[in-house]
Design an enzyme around this catalytic site. Structure first.
Site, PDB file in Angstrom:
ATOM      1  N   ASN A 124      10.997  49.529 -22.444  1.00 35.75           N
ATOM      2  CA  ASN A 124      10.261  48.468 -23.353  1.00 35.75           C
ATOM      3  C   ASN A 124      11.010  47.183 -23.206  1.00 35.75           C
ATOM      4  O   ASN A 124      10.598  46.314 -22.734  1.00 35.75           O
ATOM      5  CB  ASN A 124      10.169  48.962 -24.622  1.00 35.75           C
ATOM      6  CG  ASN A 124       8.841  49.686 -25.050  1.00 35.75           C
ATOM      7  OD1 ASN A 124       7.992  49.723 -24.368  1.00 35.75           O
ATOM      8  ND2 ASN A 124       8.764  49.850 -26.461  1.00 35.75           N
ATOM      9  N   ARG A 146      18.377  28.048 -29.491  1.00 40.36           N
ATOM     10  CA  ARG A 146      18.946  28.253 -30.666  1.00 40.36           C
ATOM     11  C   ARG A 146      17.978  28.984 -31.425  1.00 40.36           C
ATOM     12  O   ARG A 146      16.855  28.727 -31.639  1.00 40.36           O
ATOM     13  CB  ARG A 146      19.062  26.930 -31.518  1.00 40.36           C
ATOM     14  CG  ARG A 146      20.208  25.940 -30.793  1.00 40.36           C
ATOM     15  CD  ARG A 146      20.615  24.965 -31.944  1.00 40.36           C
ATOM     16  NE  ARG A 146      21.391  25.458 -32.952  1.00 40.36           N
ATOM     17  CZ  ARG A 146      21.318  25.126 -34.187  1.00 40.36           C
ATOM     18  NH1 ARG A 146      20.706  23.997 -34.520  1.00 40.36           N
ATOM     19  NH2 ARG A 146      22.127  25.466 -35.163  1.00 40.36           N
ATOM     20  N   ASP A 165       5.751  56.578 -30.033  1.00 39.79           N
ATOM     21  CA  ASP A 165       6.202  56.041 -28.923  1.00 39.79           C
ATOM     22  C   ASP A 165       7.775  56.117 -28.828  1.00 39.79           C
ATOM     23  O   ASP A 165       8.451  55.959 -27.809  1.00 39.79           O
ATOM     24  CB  ASP A 165       5.866  54.460 -28.911  1.00 39.79           C
ATOM     25  CG  ASP A 165       4.320  54.464 -28.668  1.00 39.79           C
ATOM     26  OD1 ASP A 165       3.935  55.415 -28.149  1.00 39.79           O
ATOM     27  OD2 ASP A 165       3.872  53.196 -28.902  1.00 39.79           O
TER      28      ASP A 165
END
Length: 288
Positions: A137, A165, A66
């Site tokens: 992606n 956070r 990939d």
């Protein structure tokens, strides 16, 4: 018809496959050209730099996993890409090595079908110039080596979504939902869904969860921290170190990737095969 071939040169089986492919194309008098690094490893002069391949060919062939296909797709732009899996998982690479020649024949005779995949467009200031970075992606902003937990501020269409956070933020396409986002706890999204997913990486609060949004939304991300620098990655490639309070804007790209489809595979089968769904796992027994 002329093919541009990009090979994962770190894999010997990919190089061997490339040699067989070249012989096969030569026998049929089909034109092709290798990306420069691939050509160097294969000891052939039939090559061009990756940045120039697009103007020399009609379609691309990616021999690798990939990662190789992602790399290839950035330079293919809208030209069709045949992804041949010579890697491990292979969510994006549609064809096995045994299916490669049949896939190429279908492209040659025009009987192939195309899967069109949306991309992300990240707008950021680099060297005092506005740059548009594409990602098939995901776009990821991470804390990197920053020793404390930074706060990531996210806005949708100019309205505050929240402040997180966390160790980072992943903005993924439906294609990228089975990559880094899935590893960070994000949902799997069917490829043709017109959505993006925003996935926090190791958020500090348990109530923080990934959120799926329309791909028509414009996402703005900044890092609230007193100091430090924060990696901006597109499809795993470092593009810039962001300063505190510096923002990037992410939206749907006007450029889509065209992947040659394997009509013998369906998405549900890919999920079952790649993720081992529905299989019994035998982890052995512990002796008493």
């Amino acid at each position: 018809m002329k093919f541009a071939i990009v090979v994962n040169v770190t894999r010997q089986n990919a190089l061997d496959l490339a040699r067989n492919l070249a012989l096969w194309l030569d026998e049929r008098k089909v034109a092709y050209i290798f990306e420069s690094l691939s050509a160097e490893k294969l000891q052939t002069d039939n090559s061009a730099p990756i940045e120039e391949l697009n103007k020399h060919c009609d379609a691309f062939i990616s021999l690798g996993g990939d990662g190789t296909l992602l790399f290839t797709s950035h330079y293919a732009v809208t030209k069709p890409v045949i992804g041949v899996n010579v890697g491990y998982l292979g969510f994006l690479t549609e064809f096995t090595q045994a299916e490669m020649f049949t896939a190429i024949e279908r492209v040659l005779n025009g009987s192939n079908t195309i899967h069109t995949r949306s991309q992300l467009d990240a707008t950021v200031l680099i060297d005092n110039e506005v740059q548009h970075l594409r990602a098939l992606n995901d776009v990821v902003i991470e804390k990197g080596a920053y020793p404390r937990i930074p706060t990531f501020i996210i806005k949708l269409d100019g309205e505050l979504l929240s402040s997180y956070r966390a160790d980072g933020i992943i903005i993924a396409t439906s294609t990228g939902s089975t990559a880094y986002s899935m590893s960070a706890g994000g949902p799997i999204i069917a490829p043709k869904s017109s959505v993006f997913v925003i996935t926090p990486i190791c958020p500090h609060m348990l109530t923080v969860r990934p959120i799926v949004i329309s791909d028509e939304k414009i996402i703005e991300v900044s890092v609230d921290a007193p100091d430090g620098s924060f990696p901006l990655n597109c499809d795993g490639n470092l593009k810039k170190m962001l300063d505190p309070q510096e923002s990037i804007t992410v939206r749907k790209s006007t450029v889509a990737i065209n992947l040659v489809a394997n009509e013998n595979r369906d998405y549900c089968e890919i999920l079952r095969t790649k993720l081992l769904w529905g299989r019994e796992h035998n982890f052995g027994t512990i002796d008493s």
